[in-house]
Design a protein around this motif. Structure first.
Motif, PDB file in Angstrom:
ATOM      1  N   GLY A 133     118.487  66.864 110.896  1.00 28.60           N
ATOM      2  CA  GLY A 133     118.611  67.371 112.263  1.00 28.60           C
ATOM      3  C   GLY A 133     119.971  68.006 112.504  1.00 28.60           C
ATOM      4  O   GLY A 133     121.003  67.425 112.136  1.00 28.60           O
ATOM      5  N   GLU A 156     117.480  71.003 108.454  1.00 30.53           N
ATOM      6  CA  GLU A 156     117.073  71.398 109.808  1.00 30.53           C
ATOM      7  C   GLU A 156     115.863  72.330 109.703  1.00 30.53           C
ATOM      8  O   GLU A 156     115.866  73.272 108.906  1.00 30.53           O
ATOM      9  CB  GLU A 156     118.237  72.101 110.526  1.00 30.53           C
ATOM     10  CG  GLU A 156     117.895  72.812 111.805  1.00 30.53           C
ATOM     11  CD  GLU A 156     117.244  71.918 112.841  1.00 30.53           C
ATOM     12  OE1 GLU A 156     116.139  72.267 113.323  1.00 30.53           O
ATOM     13  OE2 GLU A 156     117.824  70.863 113.156  1.00 30.53           O
ATOM     14  N   ASP A 178     111.705  70.669 106.667  1.00 34.74           N
ATOM     15  CA  ASP A 178     111.316  69.514 107.477  1.00 34.74           C
ATOM     16  C   ASP A 178     111.914  68.250 106.868  1.00 34.74           C
ATOM     17  O   ASP A 178     111.529  67.826 105.770  1.00 34.74           O
ATOM     18  CB  ASP A 178     109.785  69.413 107.531  1.00 34.74           C
ATOM     19  CG  ASP A 178     109.305  68.287 108.431  1.00 34.74           C
ATOM     20  OD1 ASP A 178     110.150  67.503 108.930  1.00 34.74           O
ATOM     21  OD2 ASP A 178     108.087  68.189 108.639  1.00 34.74           O
ATOM     22  N   THR A 200     117.064  63.572 114.417  1.00 34.69           N
ATOM     23  CA  THR A 200     116.112  64.450 115.099  1.00 34.69           C
ATOM     24  C   THR A 200     115.903  63.953 116.531  1.00 34.69           C
ATOM     25  O   THR A 200     116.401  62.890 116.915  1.00 34.69           O
ATOM     26  CB  THR A 200     114.759  64.496 114.365  1.00 34.69           C
ATOM     27  OG1 THR A 200     114.010  63.291 114.653  1.00 34.69           O
ATOM     28  CG2 THR A 200     114.938  64.627 112.857  1.00 34.69           C
ATOM     29  N   ASN A 206     112.669  59.511 113.144  1.00 35.50           N
ATOM     30  CA  ASN A 206     113.951  58.997 112.662  1.00 35.50           C
ATOM     31  C   ASN A 206     113.796  57.638 111.990  1.00 35.50           C
ATOM     32  O   ASN A 206     114.387  57.373 110.944  1.00 35.50           O
ATOM     33  CB  ASN A 206     114.950  58.896 113.813  1.00 35.50           C
ATOM     34  CG  ASN A 206     115.437  60.249 114.293  1.00 35.50           C
ATOM     35  OD1 ASN A 206     115.357  61.235 113.564  1.00 35.50           O
ATOM     36  ND2 ASN A 206     115.953  60.295 115.508  1.00 35.50           N
TER      37      ASN A 206
END
Length: 349
Positions: A133, A156, A178, A200, A206
């Motif tokens: 993220g 990301e 992803d 994220t 997470n």
């Protein structure tokens, strides 16, 4: 409107809090310990608060606090034992049992030294960290880690964010993909990472991807979780160092409000609530009206459920013992099962 801005506008506070920056600092600090040790800062970051579980094979099981202190000779303080649903503020004669959860305080190096002796802390330096993220916390965390000589890989899934990350952090490895894709994580050497941070906007993602990282042997795993009600599952999943921005924000607001009270006569410098707010850890400033000044702690009667943990004199925190005396201008850290203490004299019997 986020919670901070709401509080600022409703109460008219001049409140300068950056929860993302605070979360990044919390993550940087947590990376010093393994996922088996839950930590938080105390006394304006001069001390650490650490929690460990006592397993059957632990050398602490079956020993009293006094025996442990003599055996390891470390300057850490055992300030709380959680046993089933009971919270115990221990004395030197308190026996530690298997399955207890111990809460300790000390300086970072003192805690690290103690955990090294217990062989629950890896000595290997952190060299590589993977972040899932590319949000605001990542923007604060990445340079912090880089300054420590840690190589950072960021995954990301938004292409535009990736381009901005590349521009902002040319020294980091930026992956467009992803971060919840297990095959992608393995292809980017997840198993060789020393740390893994899931940031994220999806709590479940997470937690799940952090479980995968922990299962692959990453020793420092930290998920971000916005929903505080998910906290009860962390220990079951082995994710004890989860970051909850709402809790960080709340603690900052409480500290700010306490500071306002301090200007109105209260001598509480900081306040931390733990164990579902059943325990308060307070730092008091010693002023002229303090009835502890110049008296050995062993000669003072305190209310039940009170422990004098540390006394900071001229900026140097030291574990309090029976001979410790406090002086004007010191700060005193108190562990309390009693709520609502607003003055240091409130702890006296």
């Amino acid at each position: 409107m986020d919670s901070l801005n709401y509080v600022k506008e409703e109460l008219g506070l001049s409140l300068d809090i950056n929860p993302e920056l605070a979360a990044a600092r919390e993550i940087r600090r947590s990376l010093r310990f393994t996922s088996e040790i839950h930590t938080s800062s105390l006394a304006k970051a001069r001390l650490e608060l650490a929690e460990i579980k006592v397993f059957d094979h632990s050398p602490l099981a079956g020993k009293t606090i006094m025996e442990i202190s003599k055996a390891y000779k470390q300057s850490v303080l055992f300030c709380l034992i959680e046993r089933d649903d009971d919270l115990i503020i221990p004395s030197g004669n308190t026996l530690v049992r298997a399955n207890d959860k111990l809460v300790l305080t000390g300086r970072t190096k003192q805690l690290q030294s103690f955990f090294n002796e217990l062989k629950i802390l890896k000595n290997d330096p952190i060299k590589e960290v993977m972040i899932i993220g590319g949000g605001r916390i990542t923007y604060y965390l990445t340079p912090m880690l880089s300054e420590l000589g840690i190589a950072v890989t960021i995954i990301e899934k938004d292409a535009e964010k990736c381009l901005k990350l590349v521009e902002s952090f040319p020294y980091a490895t930026i992956i467009h993909g992803d971060g919840t894709d297990h095959e992608l994580l393995m292809s980017e050497n997840l198993e060789k990472m020393d740390g893994f941070v899931a940031l994220t906007d999806n709590d479940e993602e997470n937690v799940m991807v952090s479980m995968f990282a922990a299962a692959k042997g990453v020793s420092h795993v930290i998920p971000k979780v916005n929903r505080v009600e998910l906290g009860f599952i962390f220990e079951k999943l082995g994710l004890r160092n989860a970051i909850t921005p709402k809790n960080i924000t709340a603690n900052h607001i409480v500290s700010y409000v306490r500071a306002m009270q301090n200007s109105l006569g209260s001598n509480v410098e900081s306040l931390l609530k733990i164990k579902d707010e059943r325990i308060e850890i307070l730092e008091f400033r010693v002023r002229q009206n303090c009835r502890l000044i110049g008296r050995p702690i062993m000669e003072i009667g305190f209310k039940p459920g009170i422990l004098i943990a540390y006394v900071t004199h001229h900026g140097e925190p030291k574990v309090a013992d029976g001979q410790t005396k406090v002086a004007l201008g010191d700060t005193v850290i108190v562990i309390s099962k009693r709520k609502g203490l607003s003055d240091i004299n409130d702890i006296l019997a």
